[in-house]
Scaffold this active site. Structure first.
Site, PDB file in Angstrom:
ATOM      1  CE  LYS A  26      38.963  46.975  54.377  1.00  0.00           C
ATOM      2  NZ  LYS A  26      39.114  47.922  53.245  1.00  0.00           N
ATOM      3  CG  HIS A  73      32.611  37.440  47.648  1.00  0.00           C
ATOM      4  ND1 HIS A  73      32.480  36.114  47.974  1.00  0.00           N
ATOM      5  CD2 HIS A  73      33.018  37.468  46.351  1.00  0.00           C
ATOM      6  CE1 HIS A  73      32.792  35.362  46.929  1.00  0.00           C
ATOM      7  NE2 HIS A  73      33.118  36.155  45.934  1.00  0.00           N
ATOM      8  CB  VAL A 114      25.773  34.818  48.088  1.00  0.00           C
ATOM      9  CG1 VAL A 114      25.030  34.068  49.193  1.00  0.00           C
ATOM     10  CG2 VAL A 114      25.306  34.355  46.714  1.00  0.00           C
ATOM     11  NE  ARG A 168      29.641  44.239  42.040  1.00  0.00           N
ATOM     12  CZ  ARG A 168      30.131  45.090  41.152  1.00  0.00           C
ATOM     13  NH1 ARG A 168      29.322  45.964  40.536  1.00  0.00           N
ATOM     14  NH2 ARG A 168      31.412  45.094  40.852  1.00  0.00           N
ATOM     15  CE1 TYR A 182      34.584  31.394  41.047  1.00  0.00           C
ATOM     16  CE2 TYR A 182      33.290  33.099  39.960  1.00  0.00           C
ATOM     17  CZ  TYR A 182      33.387  32.052  40.861  1.00  0.00           C
ATOM     18  OH  TYR A 182      32.270  31.660  41.572  1.00  0.00           O
TER      19      TYR A 182
END
Length: 295
Positions: free
Chosen positions: A168, A160, A147, A189, A117
């Site tokens: 979850k 993601h 995002v 992140r 990717y």
């Protein structure tokens, strides 16, 4: 979008079309011929979370290279005035100094977990520069950090990290089971709310004239760990059960801290939605739309 993308702005009369997924060049050309767009936001891509990337690196490379070439070359052939493509901070070198900035994209190999990717997305920057050098095309790219928001892909296996954790948490609360997060929770992140990103995309389309890409991100000071993100989701979902971290699962890249100095130079007063508020709004949307949400 219903909040208004550019508060205080005026309509510019731009024709904007967002394409979804075009691996077939014939379909791509047919759509351009039918719509005759003047400006394109290129979001088409095969995407997925960490574990899907690890499993299908070749597919991510081949599909995204085909998609990108179809969209960009058809845009050139159709006389499109401007194309804004979407890259990702995962394309940056794995071994680097922080914070990363727009000049560092090609300074070394990306992380092994998603090299297919990453290299495919890097090639968009190469193509943009080549189309400008050879044909004078105004093709550029943005590099958002992670995002998330309403209408995301909440699939636990392929989505993601944030939407996957939200799903979850929803199931753990419903079933009365612990919430298990894959990995140690230590990686860090920068997350950007999709509504903030939409406003910035339109600014880039209307106002940003460089071929060189621009990072769209909250500041370095707003970086959070996966553990902190999970705890934020737990609070937003009012989950009262146990929170576990499965350290036998891969963490992926430890950090990808990005500088938004270039963005702040252009838009010094831009206000991002606070992380906790954005997470709460996303969780509320997912719970209210569970039956129809992508998952």
């Amino acid at each position: 979008m219903d909040r208004g993308i550019l508060p205080g702005g005026t309509s510019t009369g731009l024709h904007v079309y967002c394409f979804l997924l075009f691996r077939d060049v014939g379909q791509t050309k047919a759509l351009f011929e039918r719509l005759q767009p003047t400006h394109v936001i290129h979001l088409a891509a095969m995407v997925g979370g960490l574990f899907r990337n690890i499993k299908y690196n070749l597919d991510f490379w081949r599909n995204n290279v085909h998609i990108n070439d179809n969209v960009l070359h058809t845009a050139y052939e159709s006389g499109v005035q401007k194309v804004v493509s979407c890259l990702s901070t995962c394309i940056f070198p794995d071994k680097t100094t922080y914070p990363i900035d727009e000049t560092m994209i090609h300074n070394g190999p990306p992380h092994d977990s998603n090299f297919g990717y990453s290299y495919a997305k890097r090639m968009i920057d190469v193509q943009n520069r080549a189309y400008f050098a050879q044909h004078g095309c105004r093709f550029t790219a943005v590099i958002p950090t992670n995002v998330f928001g309403p209408h995301d892909n909440f699939n636990i296996d392929d989505g993601h990290v944030l939407p996957g954790l939200i799903h979850k948490a929803y199931l753990a609360k419903k079933n009365g089971t612990p919430l298990t997060v894959w990995g140690t929770g230590k990686p860090r992140r920068q997350f950007i709310y999709s509504l903030d990103l939409a406003r910035l995309f339109l600014w880039v389309l209307r106002e940003y004239d460089e071929v060189e890409p621009i990072i769209l991100s909250v500041g370095e000071e707003d970086e959070v760990s996966i553990r902190e993100a999970a705890e934020c989701i737990v609070g937003a979902m009012n989950f009262k059960g146990e929170l576990h971290f499965d350290a036998t699962k891969s963490d992926g890249q430890f950090k990808k801290t990005a500088s938004n100095a270039k963005l702040k130079k252009y838009l010094p007063d831009f206000q991002f939605t606070p992380f906790h508020q954005a997470v709460k709004e996303t969780c509320d949307w997912f719970c209210a739309n569970y039956d129809t949400a992508r998952k």
